[in-house]
Write a protein that holds these residues in place. Sequence first.
Motif, PDB file in Angstrom:
ATOM      1  N   ALA A 125      37.464  43.886  51.316  1.00  0.00           N
ATOM      2  CA  ALA A 125      38.398  43.779  52.462  1.00  0.00           C
ATOM      3  C   ALA A 125      38.779  42.354  52.919  1.00  0.00           C
ATOM      4  N   SER A 126      37.844  41.664  52.942  1.00  0.00           N
ATOM      5  CA  SER A 126      38.060  40.382  53.317  1.00  0.00           C
ATOM      6  C   SER A 126      39.133  39.564  52.602  1.00  0.00           C
ATOM      7  N   ILE A 127      39.138  39.756  51.090  1.00  0.00           N
ATOM      8  CA  ILE A 127      40.038  39.191  50.254  1.00  0.00           C
ATOM      9  C   ILE A 127      41.642  39.819  50.444  1.00  0.00           C
ATOM     10  N   VAL A 128      41.329  41.306  50.740  1.00  0.00           N
ATOM     11  CA  VAL A 128      42.510  41.773  50.986  1.00  0.00           C
ATOM     12  C   VAL A 128      43.553  41.638  52.014  1.00  0.00           C
ATOM     13  N   VAL A 129      42.605  41.232  53.195  1.00  0.00           N
ATOM     14  CA  VAL A 129      43.308  40.736  54.563  1.00  0.00           C
ATOM     15  C   VAL A 129      43.762  39.483  54.402  1.00  0.00           C
ATOM     16  N   PHE A 130      42.843  38.627  53.423  1.00  0.00           N
ATOM     17  CA  PHE A 130      43.604  37.179  53.397  1.00  0.00           C
ATOM     18  C   PHE A 130      44.976  37.181  52.733  1.00  0.00           C
ATOM     19  N   LEU A 131      44.926  38.200  51.508  1.00  0.00           N
ATOM     20  CA  LEU A 131      46.459  38.082  51.000  1.00  0.00           C
ATOM     21  C   LEU A 131      47.465  38.517  51.817  1.00  0.00           C
ATOM     22  N   ALA A 132      46.954  39.376  52.930  1.00  0.00           N
ATOM     23  CA  ALA A 132      48.224  39.708  53.611  1.00  0.00           C
ATOM     24  C   ALA A 132      48.688  39.014  54.634  1.00  0.00           C
ATOM     25  N   SER A 133      47.886  37.663  55.022  1.00  0.00           N
ATOM     26  CA  SER A 133      48.064  36.820  55.883  1.00  0.00           C
ATOM     27  C   SER A 133      49.141  35.618  55.503  1.00  0.00           C
ATOM     28  N   ASP A 134      49.516  34.865  56.352  1.00  0.00           N
ATOM     29  CA  ASP A 134      50.592  33.863  56.132  1.00  0.00           C
ATOM     30  C   ASP A 134      49.788  32.777  55.330  1.00  0.00           C
ATOM     31  N   ARG A 135      48.594  32.782  55.571  1.00  0.00           N
ATOM     32  CA  ARG A 135      47.737  31.705  54.740  1.00  0.00           C
ATOM     33  C   ARG A 135      47.664  31.857  53.156  1.00  0.00           C
ATOM     34  N   ALA A 136      48.162  33.103  52.981  1.00  0.00           N
ATOM     35  CA  ALA A 136      48.388  33.266  51.389  1.00  0.00           C
ATOM     36  C   ALA A 136      49.714  33.407  50.796  1.00  0.00           C
ATOM     37  N   SER A 137      50.828  32.802  51.719  1.00  0.00           N
ATOM     38  CA  SER A 137      51.870  32.877  51.103  1.00  0.00           C
ATOM     39  C   SER A 137      52.226  32.540  49.761  1.00  0.00           C
ATOM     40  N   ALA A 138      51.777  31.487  49.248  1.00  0.00           N
ATOM     41  CA  ALA A 138      51.742  31.042  48.062  1.00  0.00           C
ATOM     42  C   ALA A 138      51.280  31.669  47.006  1.00  0.00           C
ATOM     43  N   ILE A 139      50.460  32.925  47.468  1.00  0.00           N
ATOM     44  CA  ILE A 139      49.802  33.757  46.226  1.00  0.00           C
ATOM     45  C   ILE A 139      50.597  34.921  46.029  1.00  0.00           C
ATOM     46  N   ASN A 140      51.432  35.074  44.797  1.00  0.00           N
ATOM     47  CA  ASN A 140      52.503  36.096  44.456  1.00  0.00           C
ATOM     48  C   ASN A 140      52.218  36.405  43.167  1.00  0.00           C
ATOM     49  N   GLY A 141      52.228  37.889  42.881  1.00  0.00           N
ATOM     50  CA  GLY A 141      52.231  38.353  41.426  1.00  0.00           C
ATOM     51  C   GLY A 141      50.806  38.078  40.795  1.00  0.00           C
ATOM     52  N   SER A 142      49.654  37.952  41.570  1.00  0.00           N
ATOM     53  CA  SER A 142      48.380  37.524  40.961  1.00  0.00           C
ATOM     54  C   SER A 142      47.565  39.026  40.825  1.00  0.00           C
ATOM     55  N   ALA A 143      46.518  38.786  40.135  1.00  0.00           N
ATOM     56  CA  ALA A 143      45.478  39.885  40.154  1.00  0.00           C
ATOM     57  C   ALA A 143      44.438  39.108  40.526  1.00  0.00           C
ATOM     58  N   GLN A 144      44.000  39.485  41.901  1.00  0.00           N
ATOM     59  CA  GLN A 144      42.875  38.825  42.375  1.00  0.00           C
ATOM     60  C   GLN A 144      41.698  39.401  42.123  1.00  0.00           C
ATOM     61  N   ARG A 145      40.590  38.831  41.522  1.00  0.00           N
ATOM     62  CA  ARG A 145      39.343  39.320  40.993  1.00  0.00           C
ATOM     63  C   ARG A 145      38.322  39.479  42.315  1.00  0.00           C
ATOM     64  N   ALA A 146      37.656  40.452  42.535  1.00  0.00           N
ATOM     65  CA  ALA A 146      36.554  40.676  43.380  1.00  0.00           C
ATOM     66  C   ALA A 146      35.352  41.466  42.730  1.00  0.00           C
ATOM     67  N   GLU A 147      35.172  41.073  41.403  1.00  0.00           N
ATOM     68  CA  GLU A 147      34.304  41.729  40.766  1.00  0.00           C
ATOM     69  C   GLU A 147      32.992  40.902  40.243  1.00  0.00           C
ATOM     70  N   GLY A 148      32.635  39.898  41.013  1.00  0.00           N
ATOM     71  CA  GLY A 148      31.481  39.369  40.989  1.00  0.00           C
ATOM     72  C   GLY A 148      31.150  38.386  39.621  1.00  0.00           C
ATOM     73  N   GLY A 149      32.323  38.354  38.789  1.00  0.00           N
ATOM     74  CA  GLY A 149      32.396  37.409  37.634  1.00  0.00           C
ATOM     75  C   GLY A 149      32.022  38.155  36.373  1.00  0.00           C
ATOM     76  N   ILE A 150      32.355  39.569  36.552  1.00  0.00           N
ATOM     77  CA  ILE A 150      31.899  40.437  35.308  1.00  0.00           C
ATOM     78  C   ILE A 150      32.745  40.119  34.295  1.00  0.00           C
ATOM     79  N   ILE A 151      34.079  39.881  34.254  1.00  0.00           N
ATOM     80  CA  ILE A 151      35.010  39.682  33.348  1.00  0.00           C
ATOM     81  C   ILE A 151      35.011  38.265  32.947  1.00  0.00           C
ATOM     82  N   GLN A 152      34.491  38.106  31.585  1.00  0.00           N
ATOM     83  CA  GLN A 152      34.193  36.601  31.138  1.00  0.00           C
ATOM     84  C   GLN A 152      35.673  36.108  30.611  1.00  0.00           C
ATOM     85  N   SER A 153      36.300  35.538  31.527  1.00  0.00           N
ATOM     86  CA  SER A 153      37.560  35.017  31.199  1.00  0.00           C
ATOM     87  C   SER A 153      37.950  33.741  32.438  1.00  0.00           C
ATOM     88  N   ILE A 154      38.544  32.625  31.748  1.00  0.00           N
ATOM     89  CA  ILE A 154      38.792  31.617  32.858  1.00  0.00           C
ATOM     90  C   ILE A 154      40.189  32.058  33.368  1.00  0.00           C
TER      91      ILE A 154
END
Length: 264
Positions: free
Chosen positions: A234-263
Amino acid sequence: MELNLNNKLVLITGSTSGIGKAIAISFLKEGAKVIINGRSDENVNAMVKELSSLGTVYGVRANVAVKTECDELINKVNEIGALDVLINNTGVFKVKPFVDVMDDEWLDYFQTNLMSAVRLSRSFLPIMLERNAGRIINISSEAGVKPYPELIAYGVSKTSLITLSRGLAEMTKGTNVTVNSVLPGPTWTEGFGAFITDLAKENGKDLDTFIKEYFKYEQPTSLIQRYASVEEVASIVVFLASDRASAINGSAQRAEGGIIQSIL
């Protein structure tokens, strides 16, 4: 950190429990006004009553997998006010062998996990673009990037949701509107926790041992080697909704604890 979400109107689909409920609570704590949505009047009304002490809460019952009910939800939201943030959280999944998932189940995955987001975004995105302000956040999954053989239909629907998010973001170019997706991994919700607790008992193991063995053998690539909490997602979602995240657009933000092994 000031997120400037005070009095923002937020719709969260599928928010009577789990990640959706945690997202609602997080927004309310930031001073936002929240519209709770679920499939039953009983659950929606109970959640409105439970969360009303935290701030302004509305409740709208609608099965967003059904177009007519989705249309009704849209009308009721517009009656409440101008929507600032849309969180497409509703989703279904079932662990099942690929060959046993029939056409009607595939269609249900897409109606619930994808088309609900399509319909709501189709209605609210043009208004946000006209106002030059707004956020759409689609709750996808790490299964949309890391397919599991027992969750193929679910994974395909979540991959589509990631693509939808990026495509919609392209429509926002040069505006103050953003569209992003969030990819939770294994997350400890109330219902899932009860299921895992019962499963541990059936296998004659204490819960901590069962969880440690699950991550050791079933999710060895996890970097946190534990379930995420709904509050962390939830904290990631709320941050993305805020003015602080206005430069983040079109992204797939991970919240999976690093399961996906990719940079990337």
